[in-house]
Design a protein around this motif. Structure first.
Motif, PDB file in Angstrom:
ATOM      1  N   GLY A  31      46.844  42.403  44.532  1.00  9.96           N
ATOM      2  CA  GLY A  31      47.962  42.343  45.018  1.00  9.96           C
ATOM      3  C   GLY A  31      48.765  43.511  45.557  1.00  9.96           C
ATOM      4  O   GLY A  31      49.788  43.416  46.098  1.00  9.96           O
ATOM      5  N   ARG A  32      48.265  44.639  45.349  1.00 10.03           N
ATOM      6  CA  ARG A  32      48.892  45.908  45.836  1.00 10.03           C
ATOM      7  C   ARG A  32      47.908  46.482  46.926  1.00 10.03           C
ATOM      8  O   ARG A  32      48.467  46.716  47.981  1.00 10.03           O
ATOM      9  CB  ARG A  32      48.836  46.897  44.658  1.00 10.03           C
ATOM     10  N   CYS A  33      46.505  46.702  46.667  1.00 13.36           N
ATOM     11  CA  CYS A  33      45.856  47.349  47.758  1.00 13.36           C
ATOM     12  C   CYS A  33      45.009  46.444  48.695  1.00 13.36           C
ATOM     13  O   CYS A  33      44.213  46.791  49.724  1.00 13.36           O
ATOM     14  CB  CYS A  33      44.818  48.270  47.026  1.00 13.36           C
ATOM     15  N   ASN A  34      45.212  45.019  48.210  1.00 10.23           N
ATOM     16  CA  ASN A  34      44.452  43.944  49.224  1.00 10.23           C
ATOM     17  C   ASN A  34      42.801  44.029  49.173  1.00 10.23           C
ATOM     18  O   ASN A  34      42.287  43.546  49.964  1.00 10.23           O
ATOM     19  CB  ASN A  34      45.016  44.103  50.609  1.00 10.23           C
ATOM     20  N   LYS A  35      42.482  44.941  48.398  1.00 10.91           N
ATOM     21  CA  LYS A  35      41.017  45.088  48.384  1.00 10.91           C
ATOM     22  C   LYS A  35      40.360  44.019  47.181  1.00 10.91           C
ATOM     23  O   LYS A  35      41.343  43.525  46.308  1.00 10.91           O
ATOM     24  CB  LYS A  35      40.419  46.648  47.784  1.00 10.91           C
ATOM     25  N   PRO A  36      39.080  43.569  47.427  1.00 11.26           N
ATOM     26  CA  PRO A  36      38.662  42.512  46.438  1.00 11.26           C
ATOM     27  C   PRO A  36      38.749  43.025  45.049  1.00 11.26           C
ATOM     28  O   PRO A  36      38.560  44.298  44.678  1.00 11.26           O
ATOM     29  CB  PRO A  36      37.253  42.408  46.798  1.00 11.26           C
ATOM     30  N   VAL A  37      38.926  42.228  44.203  1.00 15.51           N
ATOM     31  CA  VAL A  37      39.137  42.295  42.526  1.00 15.51           C
ATOM     32  C   VAL A  37      37.873  41.544  41.857  1.00 15.51           C
ATOM     33  O   VAL A  37      37.843  40.363  42.213  1.00 15.51           O
ATOM     34  CB  VAL A  37      40.497  41.962  42.016  1.00 15.51           C
ATOM     35  N   TYR A  38      37.093  42.620  41.544  1.00 11.57           N
ATOM     36  CA  TYR A  38      35.989  41.884  40.781  1.00 11.57           C
ATOM     37  C   TYR A  38      36.310  41.498  39.297  1.00 11.57           C
ATOM     38  O   TYR A  38      37.216  42.065  38.647  1.00 11.57           O
ATOM     39  CB  TYR A  38      34.876  42.996  40.360  1.00 11.57           C
ATOM     40  N   PRO A  39      35.625  40.494  38.704  1.00 11.83           N
ATOM     41  CA  PRO A  39      35.901  40.046  37.649  1.00 11.83           C
ATOM     42  C   PRO A  39      36.290  40.763  36.308  1.00 11.83           C
ATOM     43  O   PRO A  39      37.001  40.605  35.219  1.00 11.83           O
ATOM     44  CB  PRO A  39      34.649  38.887  36.935  1.00 11.83           C
ATOM     45  N   THR A  40      35.544  41.742  36.253  1.00  7.73           N
ATOM     46  CA  THR A  40      35.284  42.906  35.202  1.00  7.73           C
ATOM     47  C   THR A  40      36.584  43.640  35.021  1.00  7.73           C
ATOM     48  O   THR A  40      37.073  44.363  34.122  1.00  7.73           O
ATOM     49  CB  THR A  40      34.207  43.843  35.244  1.00  7.73           C
ATOM     50  N   GLU A  41      37.395  43.741  36.240  1.00  6.31           N
ATOM     51  CA  GLU A  41      38.442  44.576  36.343  1.00  6.31           C
ATOM     52  C   GLU A  41      39.732  43.847  36.824  1.00  6.31           C
ATOM     53  O   GLU A  41      40.738  44.807  37.160  1.00  6.31           O
ATOM     54  CB  GLU A  41      38.335  45.830  37.220  1.00  6.31           C
ATOM     55  N   LYS A  42      39.646  42.635  36.989  1.00  8.04           N
ATOM     56  CA  LYS A  42      41.006  42.053  37.326  1.00  8.04           C
ATOM     57  C   LYS A  42      42.046  41.538  36.376  1.00  8.04           C
ATOM     58  O   LYS A  42      41.788  41.275  35.223  1.00  8.04           O
ATOM     59  CB  LYS A  42      40.483  40.845  38.131  1.00  8.04           C
ATOM     60  N   ILE A  43      43.306  41.613  36.793  1.00  8.34           N
ATOM     61  CA  ILE A  43      44.268  41.184  36.007  1.00  8.34           C
ATOM     62  C   ILE A  43      45.047  39.946  36.719  1.00  8.34           C
ATOM     63  O   ILE A  43      45.524  40.243  37.845  1.00  8.34           O
ATOM     64  CB  ILE A  43      45.269  42.125  35.565  1.00  8.34           C
ATOM     65  N   ASN A  44      44.999  38.935  36.065  1.00  6.92           N
ATOM     66  CA  ASN A  44      45.914  37.786  36.632  1.00  6.92           C
ATOM     67  C   ASN A  44      47.130  37.745  36.017  1.00  6.92           C
ATOM     68  O   ASN A  44      47.415  37.373  35.186  1.00  6.92           O
ATOM     69  CB  ASN A  44      45.177  36.509  36.385  1.00  6.92           C
ATOM     70  N   CYS A  45      48.044  38.070  36.913  1.00  7.95           N
ATOM     71  CA  CYS A  45      49.680  37.960  36.649  1.00  7.95           C
ATOM     72  C   CYS A  45      50.760  37.930  37.760  1.00  7.95           C
ATOM     73  O   CYS A  45      50.007  38.373  38.977  1.00  7.95           O
ATOM     74  CB  CYS A  45      49.907  39.335  35.718  1.00  7.95           C
ATOM     75  N   LEU A  46      51.657  37.241  37.581  1.00  6.10           N
ATOM     76  CA  LEU A  46      52.710  37.003  38.644  1.00  6.10           C
ATOM     77  C   LEU A  46      51.947  36.428  39.977  1.00  6.10           C
ATOM     78  O   LEU A  46      52.316  36.403  41.000  1.00  6.10           O
ATOM     79  CB  LEU A  46      53.238  38.372  39.105  1.00  6.10           C
ATOM     80  N   ASP A  47      51.121  35.308  39.447  1.00  3.64           N
ATOM     81  CA  ASP A  47      50.381  34.455  40.562  1.00  3.64           C
ATOM     82  C   ASP A  47      49.590  35.342  41.668  1.00  3.64           C
ATOM     83  O   ASP A  47      49.492  35.015  42.512  1.00  3.64           O
ATOM     84  CB  ASP A  47      51.570  33.683  41.355  1.00  3.64           C
ATOM     85  N   LYS A  48      49.261  36.462  40.989  1.00  3.69           N
ATOM     86  CA  LYS A  48      48.170  37.458  41.785  1.00  3.69           C
ATOM     87  C   LYS A  48      47.355  37.933  40.950  1.00  3.69           C
ATOM     88  O   LYS A  48      47.511  37.903  39.722  1.00  3.69           O
ATOM     89  CB  LYS A  48      49.212  38.595  42.731  1.00  3.69           C
ATOM     90  N   TYR A  49      46.201  38.699  41.709  1.00  2.96           N
ATOM     91  CA  TYR A  49      45.204  39.206  41.086  1.00  2.96           C
ATOM     92  C   TYR A  49      45.501  40.747  41.253  1.00  2.96           C
ATOM     93  O   TYR A  49      45.755  41.230  42.232  1.00  2.96           O
ATOM     94  CB  TYR A  49      43.867  38.865  41.243  1.00  2.96           C
ATOM     95  N   TRP A  50      45.156  41.721  40.171  1.00  4.57           N
ATOM     96  CA  TRP A  50      45.443  42.981  40.299  1.00  4.57           C
ATOM     97  C   TRP A  50      44.119  43.784  39.759  1.00  4.57           C
ATOM     98  O   TRP A  50      43.596  43.273  38.800  1.00  4.57           O
ATOM     99  CB  TRP A  50      46.676  43.420  39.563  1.00  4.57           C
TER     100      TRP A  50
END
Length: 229
Positions: A6-25
């Motif tokens: 949601g900030r850098c628009n790079k792919p978010v892998y499952p081991t480091e993603k945060i799902n919040c505010l209808d976005k992934y971070w």
């Protein structure tokens, strides 16, 4: 396929993603929009789908409405509608009775003052009417035409027809006039309030014979116009 951050628009892998505010971070990208302080799921505050810290969370405030012609028109229209509703309620309730006035200490004080003023006026009217009632009543004459043609005769005291003026035996009783009286016949004596009368003798129930010391006139006196000294 991995979603973008949601900030850098790079792919978010499952081991480091945060799902919040209808976005992934990314964990490192999930930070305050203002101070970039790293946030967690328990420390963030969302506003318009963006994370903020407690210090920089946008504060809601009232918006000042500009006094534009359109707003002035709407304000005037609202006032007219309010007046129309008030008049409508007034017409509906008119004639249905009086409204109940709360019996406050101030209302009790005003009521007590009004009662005192009413009592004072009542006593004043009573005293004036009592003074008027002290005056002797006019004689009830049977001949109405004579009374209208000679108003002074109506001032004679109540009683039988006035007897002829005959000087009684001598006497020295003293009286004083308590009312003024204008003689209606040649053999009567005119009086002013306070005149001293001597040699007064009772003729009948309504008339006396005496001398007015002020004028020296001798003749008939109305009995209810004088009092004994």
């Amino acid at each position: 396929m991995n979603p973008p951050c949601g900030r850098c628009n790079k792919p978010v892998y499952p081991t480091e993603k945060i799902n919040c505010l209808d976005k992934y971070w990314h964990k490192g990208c999930f930070s305050c929009e203002v101070c970039k302080m790293a946030l967690s799921m328990t420390t963030y505050k969302g506003f318009e789908k963006k994370p903020y810290c407690s210090m920089h969370y946008p504060k809601t405030s009232f918006t000042i409405v500009a006094d534009t012609p359109e707003n002035l028109r709407l304000k005037q229209q609202t006032m007219l509608n309010s007046q129309a509703l008030y008049k409508g309620d007034f017409e509906k309730n008119k004639g249905k009775g009086f409204s109940v006035v709360v019996d406050t200490p101030e209302m009790q004080r005003l009521k007590k003052t009004q009662d005192q003023i009413s009592n004072i006026k009542y006593h004043e009217e009573f005293e004036r009417s009592r003074v008027r009632s002290d005056a002797p009543p006019p004689e009830n004459r049977h001949d109405g035409e004579e009374q209208l043609s000679n108003p002074e005769r109506s001032m004679q005291p109540v009683g039988q027809t006035r007897p002829a003026a005959v000087a009684p035996p001598g006497g020295e009783r003293r009286y004083q006039a308590v009312y003024s009286y204008a003689a209606a016949e040649a053999d009567e004596v005119s009086l002013q309030e306070g005149d001293l009368l001597t040699q007064v003798e009772q003729i009948d129930e309504g008339w006396m014979f005496g001398v007015n010391q002020r004028t020296g006139q001798r003749g008939m006196l109305p009995a209810n116009y004088v009092r004994a000294l």
